[in-house]
Design a protein around this motif. Structure first.
Motif, PDB file in Angstrom:
ATOM      1  N   ARG A   1       0.863  -1.183   0.011  1.00 18.12           N
ATOM      2  CA  ARG A   1       0.009   0.050   0.006  1.00 18.12           C
ATOM      3  C   ARG A   1       0.877   1.139   0.099  1.00 18.12           C
ATOM      4  NH1 ARG A   1      -0.303  -1.928   5.326  1.00 18.12           N
ATOM      5  NH2 ARG A   1       0.214  -0.227   7.145  1.00 18.12           N
ATOM      6  N   CYS A   2       0.449   2.319  -0.207  1.00 16.15           N
ATOM      7  CA  CYS A   2       0.882   3.536  -0.292  1.00 16.15           C
ATOM      8  C   CYS A   2       1.407   4.036   0.961  1.00 16.15           C
ATOM      9  CB  CYS A   2       0.310   4.589  -0.842  1.00 16.15           C
ATOM     10  SG  CYS A   2       0.951   6.450  -0.999  1.00 16.15           S
TER      11      CYS A   2
ATOM     12  N   CYS B   1      -0.648   7.693   1.458  1.00 14.88           N
ATOM     13  CA  CYS B   1      -2.082   7.774   1.618  1.00 14.88           C
ATOM     14  C   CYS B   1      -2.728   6.654   1.929  1.00 14.88           C
ATOM     15  CB  CYS B   1      -2.749   8.410   0.245  1.00 14.88           C
ATOM     16  SG  CYS B   1      -2.844   7.398  -1.090  1.00 14.88           S
TER      17      CYS B   1
ATOM     18  N   ARG C   1      -3.438   3.888   0.206  1.00 18.24           N
ATOM     19  CA  ARG C   1      -4.328   3.333  -0.610  1.00 18.24           C
ATOM     20  C   ARG C   1      -3.435   1.793  -1.199  1.00 18.24           C
ATOM     21  NH1 ARG C   1      -5.639   5.832  -6.771  1.00 18.24           N
ATOM     22  NH2 ARG C   1      -7.234   4.247  -7.301  1.00 18.24           N
TER      23      ARG C   1
ATOM     24  N   TYR D   1      -2.179  -0.952  -3.348  1.00 16.09           N
ATOM     25  CA  TYR D   1      -1.636  -1.124  -4.807  1.00 16.09           C
ATOM     26  C   TYR D   1      -1.450  -2.335  -5.333  1.00 16.09           C
ATOM     27  CZ  TYR D   1       2.167   0.210  -8.129  1.00 16.09           C
ATOM     28  OH  TYR D   1       2.785   0.478  -9.154  1.00 16.09           O
TER      29      TYR D   1
ATOM     30  N   ARG E   1       5.359   3.713  -7.178  1.00 17.81           N
ATOM     31  CA  ARG E   1       5.079   5.092  -6.765  1.00 17.81           C
ATOM     32  C   ARG E   1       3.446   4.764  -6.964  1.00 17.81           C
ATOM     33  NH1 ARG E   1       7.737   9.475  -4.267  1.00 17.81           N
ATOM     34  NH2 ARG E   1       9.952   9.080  -4.861  1.00 17.81           N
ATOM     35  N   CYS E   2       2.627   5.370  -5.786  1.00 16.68           N
ATOM     36  CA  CYS E   2       1.201   5.345  -5.806  1.00 16.68           C
ATOM     37  C   CYS E   2       0.678   5.997  -7.170  1.00 16.68           C
ATOM     38  CB  CYS E   2       0.794   5.874  -4.698  1.00 16.68           C
ATOM     39  SG  CYS E   2      -1.049   6.150  -4.456  1.00 16.68           S
ATOM     40  N   LEU E   3      -0.356   5.470  -7.533  1.00 14.01           N
ATOM     41  CA  LEU E   3      -1.348   6.107  -8.948  1.00 14.01           C
ATOM     42  C   LEU E   3      -1.777   7.174  -8.424  1.00 14.01           C
ATOM     43  CD1 LEU E   3      -2.157   2.806 -10.498  1.00 14.01           C
ATOM     44  CD2 LEU E   3      -0.123   4.020 -10.995  1.00 14.01           C
ATOM     45  N   ARG E   4      -2.459   7.316  -7.228  1.00 12.43           N
ATOM     46  CA  ARG E   4      -3.151   8.719  -6.829  1.00 12.43           C
ATOM     47  C   ARG E   4      -2.345   9.775  -6.321  1.00 12.43           C
ATOM     48  NH1 ARG E   4      -7.822   7.647  -2.592  1.00 12.43           N
ATOM     49  NH2 ARG E   4      -5.999   7.000  -1.060  1.00 12.43           N
ATOM     50  N   CYS E   5      -1.264   9.505  -5.383  1.00  6.46           N
ATOM     51  CA  CYS E   5      -0.748  10.588  -4.778  1.00  6.46           C
ATOM     52  C   CYS E   5       0.940  10.650  -5.157  1.00  6.46           C
ATOM     53  CB  CYS E   5      -0.769  10.745  -3.309  1.00  6.46           C
ATOM     54  SG  CYS E   5      -0.139   9.458  -2.327  1.00  6.46           S
ATOM     55  N   ASN E   6       1.318   9.520  -5.787  1.00  2.47           N
ATOM     56  CA  ASN E   6       2.679   9.564  -6.170  1.00  2.47           C
ATOM     57  C   ASN E   6       3.885   9.063  -5.093  1.00  2.47           C
ATOM     58  OD1 ASN E   6       4.697   9.469  -8.319  1.00  2.47           O
ATOM     59  ND2 ASN E   6       5.617  11.202  -7.742  1.00  2.47           N
TER      60      ASN E   6
END
Length: 255
Positions: free
Chosen positions: A124-125, A128, A130, A132, A152-157
């Motif tokens: 997970r991120c 945030c 989230r 993954y 890297r997270c696709l939502r917040c990087n």
């Protein structure tokens, strides 16, 4: 098996099985406290299992967890995992709670496993939280000691972290709540491959006993037992649990 009446298991209506690292050791998964070998030997596992370590050197920590995850993916469930999955088909109700972060219980056929310490297979991120599911989180060939930059997270990087509970972090609320509820409701608790003495895990046997359950420790090291509410079956779970199933089958078959 001395001193343990098989009727306790045979007559149980709700069995709670609580497993630790000793269950997966037979599959070749080293316990977390085992000294690291090879190129990882210069590191203390505890020093890599913290949020601070990830902040300071994410490639080092991610690389170590990817190496661990690759080990798990190459391993197979052993007779202890298989026996627990089979036991669920022999008793009216079974709840499985584990401190292990591998997926060997699931691959053995166990359903709805409660993971108290998270899972190597649920990254997970870090920023945030989230979940993954990117393919770049799947370990390819991982060299021992290899540093790997996390995805890297696709939502917040933010950087993706292993989905496990690190030192200094609380147990995930829902799994811990479910584990406590099962400890209150069960009439038999099997503590397998773990001493069950470290908090907060030690609460589960305490809660089970306080609510009238019998507690059976299956571990290489003998645990304190009174022969009335607490029993010890000292030995390798991969040998003891299949033997219990065979004895259950013989007992149910009768003369």
């Amino acid at each position: 098996m001395t001193g343990f009446d098989l009727r306790i298991l045979r007559d149980a209506r709700h069995v709670l099985v609580f497993t630790g690292a000793g269950v997966s050791a037979r599959s070749g998964i080293p316990t977390f406290r085992d000294a690291l070998g090879g190129l990882w030997s210069r590191y203390d596992p505890a020093s890599l299992a913290t949020a601070d370590a990830f902040r300071q050197d994410p490639a080092l920590v991610w690389g170590w967890y990817q190496w661990r995850r690759a080990q798990v993916l190459a391993a197979r469930p052993n007779p202890a995992h298989l026996a627990i999955a089979e036991l669920a088909r022999r008793v009216p109700r079974l709840t499985l709670v584990t401190q292990n972060v591998d997926d060997l219980h699931e691959r053995a056929g166990s359903q709805e496993v409660i993971h108290l310490h998270g899972s190597l297979h649920a990254p997970r991120c870090f920023a945030c939280a989230r979940a993954y599911a990117g393919s770049d989180a799947e370990p390819a060939r991982v060299e021992e000691g290899e540093r790997i930059e996390p995805p890297r997270c696709l939502r917040c990087n933010g950087r993706i972290r292993p989905g496990v509970v690190w030192f200094g972090e609380a147990l995930p609320e829902r799994p811990w709540r479910e584990a406590l509820a099962a400890a209150r409701a069960c009439d038999l608790l099997l503590v397998v491959g773990t001493s069950g003495l470290v908090m907060p895990a030690a609460q589960l046997p305490q809660v089970a006993r306080q609510n009238g359950a019998k507690v059976v420790h299956v571990n290489l090291d003998a645990e304190p037992a009174d022969g009335a509410t607490t029993f010890t079956l000292a030995g390798d779970a991969a040998e003891i649990l299949p033997r219990l199933l065979l004895q259950m089958a013989d007992d149910q078959a009768g003369p």
